[in-house]
Design an enzyme around this catalytic site. Structure first.
Site: not given
Ligand code: CAA
Ligand code: NAD
Length: 278
Positions: A115, A136, A148, A186
């Site tokens: 993450s 991701h 991602e 994130n």
């Protein structure tokens, strides 16, 4: 293409599921058979839900027959692409990639579902930086559209191309970014969740009101506290720590309440209690 997944938690199980749904042969590795059994159960339940709604072209049993569960890392030696989805801890991931760099065939690509941890640092540990990338997935993997793709400092164009094409074959939409703490997803999402937790701590409003205001007011599918519980509060804390350390700005400081809840073992949905009980 033979697909490998390390970690049979909520993300690893989801990644293995979508790879098997796409027709790939999949090997899933975790540290103990009980974790593998839990991952298999997660996949079975998700496939059953999709099957009930007529969203699968095959039976769940046919899809699951392409997945092999193992505790042996060596069983992934012949994989063309291995996606790691273990605990969000840089030292533990780096140690795993040191082993994978030795075990997986030289042409194999290694990817991390991290993450927030720097892809470039994990790439160095693997000893094959050009064939290393961030892949991701979003939670819950079977339903979420995005992958991602994070290019490390030395990721080759060929690796990026193969991984992007693979994400499309998994039915996902890949979007690429560069290797900065928290990437795009994130860096933007997690401070919002952290701020919601800070609002609980300061008594700005009750939990349900905070979630309701963000859900109804911003049209978010889940309120931020529900989403933090869904992601896992341990994972949220690890991500905030990476942002705080990596970007050096106090606006990324993890909420003391988040830290305290993780210390208390209240990790959200996966432990049975976080901001809510499950
Ligand atoms: N597998 C298969 N089907 C599933 C499923 C799963 N794992 N989870 C839910 N479903 C199905 C349900 O059966 C339901 O189907 P019907 O509508 O046909 O009945 C449908 O999905 C909707 O589920 P629910 O009614 O239970 O709940 P919902 O409407 O709230 O939708 C959700 C669930 C899609 C998860 C939605 O709440 C949502 O999008 N939440 C936000 C998720 C999000 O933000 N994810 C990103 C997290 S951040 C991240 O992943 C990155 C990181 O590094 C931390
Ligand atoms: P989880 O706690 O549900 O699962 C982690 C799994 O990894 C467990 O089954 C554990 O036994 C296994 N594991 C731990 N160390 C291992 C090792 N050395 N070798 C093999 N298996 C090992 O965690 P999760 O939520 O699935 O998160 C996994 C990764 O995905 C983390 O890096 C996390 O940041 C990332 N991620 C999480 C989310 C989310 O919403 N939870 C979303 C995107 C990415």
């Amino acid at each position: 293409m033979i697909f490998g997944v390390i970690g049979a938690g909520q993300m690893g199980a989801g990644i293995a599921q979508v790879a098997a749904q796409a027709g790939f042969e999949v090997f899933v590795q975790d540290m103990a058979t009980e974790f593998l059994a839990r991952g298999e159960n997660t996949i079975e339940k998700s496939l059953a839900r999709l099957h009930e709604k007529g969203k699968l072209p095959e039976t769940p049993a046919d899809i699951l027959s392409r997945v092999t569960f193992t505790t042996e890392l060596n069983d992934l030696a012949h994989c063309d692409l291995v996606v790691e989805a273990i605990v969000e801890n840089e030292a533990v991931k780096a140690e795993l990639f040191r082993s994978l760099g030795r075990i997986v065939k030289p042409s194999g690509i290694l990817a991390s579902n991290t993450s927030s941890i720097p892809i470039t640092a994990l790439a160095s540990a693997s000893g094959r930086a050009e064939q290393f990338i961030g892949m991701h997935f979003m939670n819950p993997v079977p339903l979420m559209q995005l992958v991602e793709v994070i290019r490390g400092h030395q990721t080759s164009d060929e690796t990026a191309r193969i991984v992007t094409e693979t994400a499309v074959r998994l039915g996902k939409t890949p979007l690429t970014c560069n290797d900065f703490p928290g990437f795009v997803s994130n860096r933007i999402l997690m401070p919002m969740l952290n701020e919601a937790i800070q609002c609980v701590m300061e008594g700005v409003a009750g939990k349900e009101a905070i979630d309701g205001i963000m859900k109804l007011g911003m049209n978010h599918p889940m309120g931020p506290l529900t989403l933090a519980d869904f992601i896992g509060l341990d994972t949220c804390l690890s991500i905030m720590e990476v942002l705080h350390r990596g970007l050096g700005d106090d606006k990324y400081r993890p909420s003391p309440l988040l830290r305290k809840m993780v210390q208390a073992g209240l990790l959200g949905r996966k432990s049975g209690e976080g901001f809510y009980k499950y």
